[in-house]
Design a protein around this motif. Structure first.
Motif, PDB file in Angstrom:
ATOM      1  N   ASP A 340       0.801  -1.220   0.000  1.00 28.22           N
ATOM      2  CA  ASP A 340       0.000   0.000   0.000  1.00 28.22           C
ATOM      3  C   ASP A 340       0.836   1.273   0.000  1.00 28.22           C
ATOM      4  OD1 ASP A 340      -2.715   0.932  -0.082  1.00 28.22           O
ATOM      5  OD2 ASP A 340      -2.414   1.736   1.937  1.00 28.22           O
ATOM      6  N   HIS A 341       2.122   1.152  -0.047  1.00 24.37           N
ATOM      7  CA  HIS A 341       3.019   2.302  -0.173  1.00 24.37           C
ATOM      8  C   HIS A 341       4.304   1.781  -0.786  1.00 24.37           C
ATOM      9  CE1 HIS A 341       5.204   5.980   0.790  1.00 24.37           C
ATOM     10  NE2 HIS A 341       4.106   6.509   1.317  1.00 24.37           N
ATOM     11  N   ASP A 618      -3.204   1.643  -4.711  1.00 25.06           N
ATOM     12  CA  ASP A 618      -1.990   2.151  -5.357  1.00 25.06           C
ATOM     13  C   ASP A 618      -0.891   2.321  -4.320  1.00 25.06           C
ATOM     14  OD1 ASP A 618      -2.610   2.416  -8.085  1.00 25.06           O
ATOM     15  OD2 ASP A 618      -3.547   4.378  -7.797  1.00 25.06           O
ATOM     16  N   ASN A 619       0.372   2.339  -4.797  1.00 23.74           N
ATOM     17  CA  ASN A 619       1.473   2.580  -3.856  1.00 23.74           C
ATOM     18  C   ASN A 619       2.182   3.913  -4.095  1.00 23.74           C
ATOM     19  OD1 ASN A 619       3.059   2.084  -6.128  1.00 23.74           O
ATOM     20  ND2 ASN A 619       4.353   0.544  -5.137  1.00 23.74           N
ATOM     21  N   TRP A 620       1.670   4.720  -5.047  1.00 26.01           N
ATOM     22  CA  TRP A 620       2.152   6.088  -5.263  1.00 26.01           C
ATOM     23  C   TRP A 620       1.156   6.752  -6.211  1.00 26.01           C
ATOM     24  CZ3 TRP A 620       5.580   8.236  -9.446  1.00 26.01           C
ATOM     25  CH2 TRP A 620       5.475   7.508 -10.623  1.00 26.01           C
ATOM     26  N   ASP A 629      -7.052   5.373  -4.818  1.00 23.84           N
ATOM     27  CA  ASP A 629      -5.745   5.893  -5.229  1.00 23.84           C
ATOM     28  C   ASP A 629      -4.804   6.059  -4.040  1.00 23.84           C
ATOM     29  OD1 ASP A 629      -6.105   8.439  -4.009  1.00 23.84           O
ATOM     30  OD2 ASP A 629      -6.644   9.428  -5.878  1.00 23.84           O
ATOM     31  N   TYR A 630      -3.583   6.460  -4.332  1.00 24.93           N
ATOM     32  CA  TYR A 630      -2.542   6.568  -3.299  1.00 24.93           C
ATOM     33  C   TYR A 630      -2.945   7.499  -2.167  1.00 24.93           C
ATOM     34  CZ  TYR A 630       1.672   8.369  -1.086  1.00 24.93           C
ATOM     35  OH  TYR A 630       2.596   8.785  -0.155  1.00 24.93           O
TER      36      TYR A 630
END
Length: 844
Positions: A340-341, A618-620, A629-630
């Motif tokens: 997740d990041h 997303d991770n970014w 989304d991130y």
């Protein structure tokens, strides 16, 4: 579980980061600070330390990714001084729970070990190296990108996707970049590190494995606790006990012993009248506390009692893929999960909790942890245990061939043993999977010729990993790969057998191609769109903003991604006239594509037993397949998925009539020519009632009408033919078919079928009447449709980047109303949120 005993002293203070070998393209401003050292956070990562020190800009912003590639080409050294005094313990071990990745570990100038694997922990007896007073601990990481390249040069490159030799080392694959991920391969001490001082005995591992046995009138739980110990000295017998605390307040205790000279023991606890653990929507999630004592050492964790099986047996249509919990087949409504990041140490329990909420509130019941990431955190699994979210864990192998030689093989076995053991208590974990797409790649990506007989990892997936899962945790099923067809001489990605990944849609085909598939289980499928507007413009600064701008292209990692977005809306939506319209068009098309696919696949139940969307998160900040989304905004896709994944789904689908079937040539699929109403009832209660089906103009003039009776069994489906006079459009551009349950409390939403795509419909471009009313913490938008309004959505983040709407993708027939509640920490003007409303109509 990753259990830190009371004897463990974390060494997380006073770290400094230096560059052991700074490459020529590193910025001059960084040279002096990285020679003397900058403060470092542990657990942490080099990129984050550089950012905190002001030596680099935000890696996610603009084109900083390319400017910061030197970080992955740098060898990094983490150093700390700590005081230590002998407390009389018999053993003093240095324990590193996670080092990313290839590293040399030194204590007081003495090299202890060289590590090879971020997916496992390490423990070393350092009694002989510690000294009274000040000690120095240093970890020097090899530069990951050149290290991986050097091994490929030395041992021979193996097939893979993407641009780095990520398959050469046991490091998270997507840290090197993916078709949705930033390339930030770095280094760091990413999990706790410290000194474990202990005497007598320590508990090395615990595997509390559960079973449920039926008896007259109920169920009993069987907890089989496997305990491994290590003695500081001697071989004397060790007293052992297991205590189980039940949810109703009772306790059960079973004593035992680890025999003299032995290091393992097994204790069994019978739990009468056990409360079984169920997935969300199928029952409750009772958890039992488990405490293990071995001498003076202790361990604690939680278990849930349930059984799990995977039925992949043959049937007349191919082979099944049916996940069963407590003997009951689960209709999977899943999403794929990526880290997740991009920087793993930035993910805390609260962030995990918000993603779990995103999944559950979208009616998801399973997360698939994808093989290009990690063995996921106990925080995520704990939350899944508590909320009833099923977990499918890939072993971390993805889209590449992997060496079967030493030392890789030994590292794979070590990581698998540790993580299968660590995750064994979690009732939410229901499936281990060997890899992501590697069998499909070997069969269909041209690898056989490139490998020229060289092993490619199959020994892991067909032998080592299933053997270890069976040895350490025989309570869960294992599959070799995703996709997989469960039979010799079959295409691993054959939709008739087992699991399938559908990627011709998005890459080559229009999303209506989903209707050509009759898959048994879809483990990946997806369609792209940009993130929320505020997320996009916070990271992309092209002037003017353009889909093919320089920075936009940095934040689109898929091959020809934005061109595929453009091709994807053709025939469905009009060409956008502004960048704002482009943003809305692509987000809307993503939502339409996935809603179309999910409703079709679910309408095939029970032939189809599940779908797992690519991807939840997303991770970014990036244009991607994600629903969230991130910056944690729920895209239109998320709202469409929530509707399509409703436990009770009504959907209007085309099917082949008897006439069409009789006229089809042998071996060909008949053309679907009849409209049917399909009811999918993924609840424990049967449904019986009536639906009113109308064909009407966009102003609600009823052109044809029928009332049909419907019955759908619990956890089943029903198909009802729509009468021909209702199903046949007179003017497809200006009519809609609506199937409405006559009981508004039945749990089925209205099903709609259009005769034409938005681009061809005669829609009022401004169909909404809006009243914006302030409320505590935000406002409420009262929306009424003067004519058919398709897919009403408030882009609340364009007003306040932290704002969130509780509803989206709401379609209103003429005269219908809806309330959209906006939560806005900034307290923005309600009229601004009213102005942020869009619908499909306004693209015309």
């Amino acid at each position: 579980m990753t259990y830190l005993p009371s004897t463990f002293r974390a060494l997380h203070e006073g770290w400094t980061l230096t560059a052991a070998d700074l490459p020529a393209d590193a910025p001059e401003v960084a040279a002096a600070p990285l020679a003397t050292g900058i403060p470092a956070a542990v657990p942490g990562e080099a990129h984050l330390d550089l950012r905190r020190a002001g030596l680099i800009a935000d890696p996610f912003d603009g084109d900083n990714e390319s400017a910061q590639q030197w970080i992955g080409d740098t060898a990094w050294r983490f150093t700390t001084d700590f005081d230590w005094n002998d407390d009389g313990s018999a053993r003093h071990d240095l324990v590193a729970h996670g080092l990313d990745t290839v590293a040399a570990v030194e204590l007081n100038g003495n090299e202890i070990w060289r590590t090879e694997n971020m997916h496992r922990s390490y423990r070393w007896d350092v009694r002989h190296l510690l000294r009274e007073g000040e000690n120095t601990l240093a970890v020097t990481f090899a530069a990951p990108v050149p290290e991986a390249q050097a091994r490929a040069d030395r041992d021979g490159a193996l097939p893979r996707v993407n641009h780095h030799e990520y398959n050469q080392i046991r490091k998270m694959a997507c840290s090197f970049g993916w078709d949705w991920g930033i390339d930030v391969a770095g280094a760091g001490i990413w999990k706790p590190i410290g000194i474990d001082s202990w005497s007598g005995v320590r508990i090395a591992s615990v595997r509390p494995l559960v079973d449920v046995v039926d008896r007259d009138g109920g169920h009993d739980g069987v907890l089989t606790v496997h305990v491994d110990i290590e003695r500081a000295e001697g071989n004397a017998a060790v007293d052992l006990s297991v205590t189980v605390a039940c949810p109703d307040g009772g306790t059960l205790r079973v004593p035992g012993v680890v025999a003299a000279g032995a290091t393992t023991a097994v204790l069994t606890v019978l739990v009468p009248d056990v409360q079984r653990w169920w997935p969300v929507g199928y029952g409750e999630q009772p958890l039992y506390e488990v405490e293990v004592e071995a001498g003076a050492a202790g361990w604690c964790g939680r278990v849930g009692f349930r059984t799990v099986e995977l039925d992949t047996g043959p049937d007349d249509a191919g082979s099944r893929f049916v996940l069963k919990v407590n003997g009951e087949a689960i209709l999977v409504r899943g999403v794929n999960w990526i880290p997740d990041h991009a920087f793993l140490t930035e993910i805390d329990r609260d962030r995990y909790a918000r993603r779990v909420a995103d999944a559950l509130e979208a009616n998801v019941n399973l997360l698939r942890v994808w093989g290009g990431g990690i063995y996921e955190s106990d925080d995520l699994y704990d939350l899944a245990d508590e909320r009833g979210l099923l977990m499918w864990q890939d072993f971390p192998f993805a889209c590449a061939a992997y060496s079967e030689d030493e030392p890789m093989r030994a590292e794979v076995e070590a990581e698998a043993r540790e993580n299968v053991t660590r995750l064994s208590p979690h009732p939410s974990l229901v499936l281990w999977n060997g890899n992501n797409e590697i069998h499909a790649a070997w069969a269909g990506w041209g690898w056989a010729g490139r490998l020229n007989g060289r092993p490619w990892g199959d020994a892991y997936y067909s032998d080592l990993l299933p053997r270890l899962v069976a040895e350490l945790d025989g309570t869960r099923p294992y599959t070799p790969s995703s996709p997989f067809s469960f039979g010799d001489y079959r295409d691993p990605d054959d939709p008739r057998y087992g699991s399938v990944h559908i990627w011709d849609v998005w890459n080559r085909e229009d999303y209506t191609m989903y209707a050509k598939y009759r898959p048994r289980f879809v483990a990946e499928f997806g369609f792209q769109a940009p993130p929320a507007w505020s997320t996009l413009v916070s990271a992309v600064h092209d002037e003017p903003l353009d889909p093919f701008g320089a920075e936009m292209s940095v934040h689109q990692k898929a091959n020809l991604g934005n061109a595929k977005l453009q091709r994807g809306w053709q025939g469905h939506l009009p060409d956008p006239e502004s960048i704002e319209d482009w943003h809305w068009t692509t987000q809307l098309n993503q939502a339409h594509a996935i809603r179309f696919g999910v409703e079709h696949f679910r309408s095939l139940s029970p032939h189809n037993t599940g779908t797992i969307l690519w991807q939840l998160n997303d991770n970014w900040p990036v244009v991607s397949w994600a629903a969230v989304d991130y910056n944690e905004h729920r895209k239109p896709l998320w709202h469409a998925l929530r509707d399509a994944y409703a436990p009770r789904l009504a959907t209007l689908q085309l099917r082949a009539s008897d006439r069409a079937r009789s006229g089809a040539w042998e071996g060909t699929e008949p053309e679907p020519d009849a409209l049917v109403l399909v009811l999918v009832n993924d609840t424990g209660e049967p449904y019986a009632g009536t639906f009113t089906i109308t064909r009407e103009a966009f102003d609600r003039t009823v052109l044809a009408k029928a009332v049909v009776e419907a019955r759908a069994p619990a956890r089943g489906a029903a198909t009802i033919t729509v009468p021909a006079e209702v199903a046949a459009f007179d003017d497809p551009r200006a009519e809609v078919i609506a199937a409405v349950p006559d009981d508004s409390d039945a749990g089925f939403a209205t099903a709609l079928r259009y005769g034409a795509e938005v681009v061809d419909q005669i829609l009022d471009p401004s169909p909404l009447l809006v009243e914006a009313v302030a409320s505590d913490g935000g406002c409420v938008l009262h929306v009424t449709a003067a004519s058919l309004a398709r897919d009403v959505f408030c882009h609340a983040d364009t007003v306040d980047p932290l704002a969130r709407a509780d509803r989206g993708m709401v379609t209103l027939l003429a005269g219908q109303s809806a309330a959209i509640r906006i939560e806005s920490p900034a307290g923005s003007d309600p009229q601004d949120f009213a102005a942020a409303l869009r619908c499909a109509n306004d693209l015309l």
